[in-house]
Enzyme design. Structure first.
Site, short mmCIF file in Angstrom:
data_model
loop_
_atom_site.label_atom_id
_atom_site.label_comp_id
_atom_site.label_asym_id
_atom_site.label_seq_id
_atom_site.Cartn_x
_atom_site.Cartn_y
_atom_site.Cartn_z
N THR A 1 0.67 -1.20 0.03
CA THR A 1 0.06 0.06 -0.01
C THR A 1 0.82 1.18 -0.02
OG1 THR A 1 -1.52 1.27 1.29
CG2 THR A 1 -0.13 -0.46 2.54
N ASP A 2 0.34 2.38 -0.51
CA ASP A 2 1.06 3.66 -0.37
C ASP A 2 1.26 4.30 0.96
OD1 ASP A 2 -1.65 4.12 0.12
OD2 ASP A 2 -1.87 5.87 -1.45
N GLU A 3 0.37 3.48 1.94
CA GLU A 3 0.29 4.21 3.28
C GLU A 3 1.80 3.95 3.89
OE1 GLU A 3 -2.87 3.61 5.58
OE2 GLU A 3 -4.37 3.38 4.05
N TYR B 1 -1.35 -0.25 11.13
CA TYR B 1 -1.64 -0.87 9.94
C TYR B 1 -0.64 -0.53 8.88
CZ TYR B 1 -3.04 -1.49 4.98
OH TYR B 1 -3.28 -1.77 3.78
N LYS C 1 2.30 -3.18 7.16
CA LYS C 1 2.63 -3.50 5.75
C LYS C 1 4.05 -3.13 5.68
CE LYS C 1 -0.06 -4.54 3.14
NZ LYS C 1 -0.51 -6.04 2.52
#
Ligand SMILES: NC(=O)c1ccc[n+]([C@@H]2O[C@H](COP(=O)([O-])OP(=O)(O)OC[C@H]3O[C@@H](n4cnc5c(N)ncnc54)[C@H](O)[C@@H]3O)[C@@H](O)[C@H]2O)c1
Length: 333
Positions: free
Chosen positions: A128-130, A152, A156
């Protein structure tokens, strides 16, 4: 002999779309869907393929090493596309441990099994970009330093780093995708767009964290899945590929579009206390996958959002099927 692809998390939102695409477009592929059937899974997501002759489901919790070892002992696996994860930021703030277990330990167990099998099983880690945290301006490239802002995204990022480390130290053939926020049919009702749609359909308020000016680069789930599939087939091992529309939109704008589409008054949009550590903006530079693999998104947000709203309007049993009392309360009050 047909190629057997282990898709993890295939009872969830994105994994189920990916499985559908794979079965429809790749006649020489068989799919093993391994999912722990956690709260975000919905077996109805794969209702249309559950009897497909090249599809097969196994209930496996990836955080349990023995279960993963059993899966690999009993199934011939040629490739892995790894979607399975705890995926909701709010839940990770309330309780991080399930994120550590599923997202980091789960990925670790897969990497271990691939290594034990001689590092011949190609694996796509769907991320993810997060992992880059909030980006005030400009774009992040694939080599930008990771700075996750919530448990979260930290889990990741940890999983991604394990993948890269196993590639470097053990030659595990892994490639990583990092995508922006997905939307589309089958997304769990706790996520922003389904939640706003379901509440608007009931004439309820549309709650937004803080001032609602957080920007996300929404991409339709089918565009994401096409990107993952290209990376599975053509991505270079040890590399990272960004997937995104490069058209960031504020959450407030999304709420306004949903309200307008469902003839809800704008005063239904209500600003509620912000999420702690809420990232303001994510913005990926996606030129690498466009240039090297020829990918680009084809579903414009307006069109995709209209279709998504229609899809949720048409569901009867789908979301009631997995909505817990807690979720019902959150969408109905
Ligand atoms: N949704 C997004 O906007 C988005 C964006 C970029 C990347 N991603 C990534 O894509 C992947 C899929 O996201 P999603 O939105 O479909 O999530 P989801 O929550 O809808 O589905 C996740 C699935 O994984 C399964 N799962 C969770 N823990 C497991 C475990 N320990 N063992 C086996 N299965 C387990 C769940 O049962 C569920 O079916 C995740 O890795 C997520 O980080 C999501």
């Amino acid at each position: 002999m047909k190629k057997r692809i282990l898709v993890t998390g295939g009872m969830g939102f994105i994994g189920s779309h990916y499985i559908r695409t794979l079965l429809a477009e790749e006649p020489e592929v068989e799919v093993v869907n391994a999912d722990a059937l956690k709260y975000a899974s919905n077996p109805l997501n794969v209702r249309d393929v559950e009897d497909h002759p090249r599809y097969h489901f196994r209930q496996v919790d990836l955080s349990r090493g023995d279960d993963v070892a059993e899966l690999f002992a009993e199934e011939r696996i040629d490739e892995i596309v790894h979607f399975a994860a705890e995926s909701h930021v709010d839940r990770s703030i309330q309780s991080s441990l399930p994120f550590l277990k599923s997202n980091i330990t789960g990925t670790y167990h897969l990497l271990e099994e691939v290594q034990k099998a001689g590092s011949t099983i190609r694996m796509v880690q769907v991320s993810t970009d997060e992992v880059y945290g909030s980006v005030d301006e400009g774009h992040t490239s694939e080599d930008t330093v990771l700075a996750p802002g919530n448990p979260y995204s930290a889990s990741k990022a940890g999983a991604d780093l394990f993948c890269l480390a196993y590639y470097k130290t053990h030659g595990v053939p892994v490639v990583i995708t990092r995508c922006t926020n997905n939307y589309g049919p089958n997304q769990h009702p706790e996520k922003l767009i389904p939640r706003l749609i379901l509440r608007a359909l009931k004439g309820r308020t549309l709650p937004l964290y803080g001032d609602g000016r957080q920007e996300r680069d929404w991409i339709h789930v089918r565009d994401h899945c096409r990107g993952v599939e290209l990376v599975r087939k053509k991505g270079e091992l040890g590399e990272i590929y960004h997937i995104g529309a490069e058209k960031p939109v504020a959450n407030l704008e999304i709420a306004k579009r949903i309200a307008a589409a469902l003839q809800q008054p704008l005063f239904h949009i209500q600003h509620v206390r912000d999420r702690p550590g809420h990232d303001r903006r994510y913005s990926l530079d996606t030129s690498k996958i466009r240039r090297e693999l020829g990918w680009e998104p084809v579903i414009p947000l307006d069109e995709g959002l209209t279709d998504t709203i229609r899809w949720y309007q048409q569901q009867t049993d789908w979301y009631d099927g997995f909505m817990t009392d807690e979720l019902k309360e959150r969408t109905e009050t």
